[in-house]
Design a protein around this motif. Structure first.
Motif, short mmCIF file in Angstrom:
data_model
loop_
_atom_site.label_atom_id
_atom_site.label_comp_id
_atom_site.label_asym_id
_atom_site.label_seq_id
_atom_site.Cartn_x
_atom_site.Cartn_y
_atom_site.Cartn_z
N UNK A 147 -6.43 80.62 -55.81
CA UNK A 147 -6.33 82.13 -55.45
C UNK A 147 -7.48 82.89 -55.34
N UNK A 148 -7.79 83.40 -54.26
CA UNK A 148 -9.35 84.09 -53.96
C UNK A 148 -8.95 85.32 -54.93
N UNK A 149 -10.18 85.87 -55.46
CA UNK A 149 -10.26 87.36 -56.11
C UNK A 149 -10.03 88.07 -55.29
N UNK A 150 -10.41 88.25 -54.07
CA UNK A 150 -10.10 89.18 -53.10
C UNK A 150 -9.91 88.64 -51.52
N UNK A 151 -9.16 89.35 -50.65
CA UNK A 151 -8.77 88.65 -49.53
C UNK A 151 -10.23 88.64 -48.70
N UNK A 152 -10.33 87.49 -47.72
CA UNK A 152 -11.25 87.25 -46.89
C UNK A 152 -11.51 88.65 -46.02
N UNK A 153 -12.88 89.10 -46.22
CA UNK A 153 -13.12 90.20 -45.19
C UNK A 153 -12.77 89.77 -43.67
N UNK A 154 -12.30 90.39 -42.83
CA UNK A 154 -11.79 90.16 -41.46
C UNK A 154 -13.02 89.91 -40.75
N UNK A 155 -14.20 90.81 -40.86
CA UNK A 155 -15.39 90.60 -40.16
C UNK A 155 -16.46 89.36 -40.39
N UNK A 156 -15.87 88.82 -41.58
CA UNK A 156 -16.91 87.48 -41.87
C UNK A 156 -16.87 86.28 -40.81
N UNK A 157 -17.94 85.59 -40.78
CA UNK A 157 -17.99 84.45 -40.08
C UNK A 157 -17.20 83.13 -40.65
N UNK A 158 -16.96 83.08 -41.94
CA UNK A 158 -16.45 82.13 -42.47
C UNK A 158 -16.46 82.03 -44.17
N UNK A 159 -16.49 80.68 -44.60
CA UNK A 159 -16.60 80.54 -46.06
C UNK A 159 -17.59 79.57 -46.45
N UNK A 160 -18.35 79.83 -47.49
CA UNK A 160 -19.12 78.66 -47.92
C UNK A 160 -18.71 78.14 -49.24
N UNK A 161 -18.32 77.00 -49.43
CA UNK A 161 -17.69 76.20 -50.67
C UNK A 161 -19.01 75.35 -51.42
#
Length: 242
Positions: A147-161
Motif C-alpha cells: 500500500x503506497x504511502x500516498x497516491x501516485x501523482x497524476x502528472x508523473x510519468x510512471x514508477x521506479x521500483x
C-alpha cells in the motif's frame, strides 16, 4: 479642543510634499519616503511574488514572479499554467543570470543560466529540467500487496521500483505507460565448482494506490536442464514516482 484637532489635520493634509516630495527616499541609513520601486523590492525580499501575464522571462528584472503563459517559459509556447520564477543576476555589468522555474500544479523544476555578456544563447542556452523522484513506499517485501504511502501523482510519468536479490544484487527498473512489469535478474555463482546459471524473477502490477506482486521465482539452469523453484529471490525495497 475639536478646533485644534481639525486645524492640525489641515496642516498635515497641506504639508508640503505630502504626496512624497517632502523628504528624500528612505535608505539603510536615513528615514524618508519610500518609492514605489522600493516597496516592490521590499515585498520581493520578503518572498512576495509579483503576478504578471505573458511576460518574456528572459528580459525581466531580477526578482520573484508568478506568471501564466510567459514567453520563453520552460514548458512550451502554448502553456498557460502558472509558473513561479526566481531570477538573479551575477556581478554588476557582467550579464550573467540564473533563472529557476517551478510549475505550480506539478512541482516540476527547471533552471537556466546566461553567461557573461547576457546573450540567452550562452550558458545552458535553454531550460534544463531537474530529475526528481517522489518517494511513495519503502520497506522489504517479496510477496503480497504494497500500500503506497500516498497516491501516485497524476502528472508523473510512471514508477521506479528498487530491488535486492538473494545474492545481494541491487538495482531498479522504471515502468512507463504500463501497469504491469517484470524484474528478471541473472546470477552467475561465485563458487567455481557451481556450473549452474541462475535467474531471479518477479512480476507485479500496480495502480494509483498499491503494487501487487503477482509471481516470483528462482530458476537454476544447468547443462541440459532448467529447474524452477519457489524460492523468492527478489525483494522490493523502495517505490518512487517520477
Amino acid at each position: 479642543m475639536e478646533d485644534e484637532i481639525k486645524k492640525m489635520g489641515n496642516v498635515l493634509n497641506h504639508h508640503v510634499g505630502s504626496g512624497g516630495d517632502a523628504h528624500l527616499p528612505a535608505t539603510t541609513a536615513t528615514n524618508g519616503f519610500a518609492t514605489a520601486d522600493q516597496i516592490k523590492a521590499l515585498e520581493r525580499a520578503r518572498g512576495h511574488r509579483e503576478s504578471q501575464s505573458g511576460t518574456d522571462v528572459l528580459t525581466m528584472d531580477t526578482g520573484q514572479y508568478e506568471i501564466a503563459g510567459a514567453l520563453n517559459n520552460p514548458i512550451g509556447p502554448d502553456d498557460r499554467t502558472y509558473i513561479e520564477y526566481n531570477i538573479s543576476d551575477g556581478a554588476v555589468g557582467g550579464g550573467r543570470r540564473q533563472l529557476w522555474a517551478i510549475a505550480s500544479v506539478t512541482g516540476e523544476v527547471w533552471f537556466r543560466t546566461v553567461h557573461t555578456g547576457g546573450d540567452p544563447a550562452t550558458g545552458t542556452a535553454g531550460w534544463n529540467k531537474m530529475a526528481t523522484l517522489t518517494p511513495i513506499w519503502q520497506g522489504n517485501v517479496n510477496a503480497g500487496t504494497i500500500k503506497f504511502n500516498r497516491s501516485l501523482p497524476r502528472y508523473r510519468n510512471g514508477i521506479e521500483v528498487f530491488y535486492r536479490t538473494l545474492s545481494n544484487q541491487c538495482g531498479s527498473v522504471r515502468i512507463v505507460h504500463s501497469d504491469t512489469a517484470a524484474i528478471s535478474i541473472p546470477n552467475n555463482p561465485n563458487d567455481r565448482s557451481d556450473k549452474t546459471f541462475q535467474s531471479y524473477e518477479l512480476t507485479f502490477k500496480y495502480d494509483a494506490n498499491s503494487l501487487t506482486i503477482t509471481n516470483t521465482g528462482f530458476k537454476i539452469i544447468s547443462e541440459g536442464t532448467i529447474s524452477n523453484t519457489e524460492t523468492k529471490g527478489i525483494s522490493i525495497t523502495d517505490v518512487y514516482a517520477f
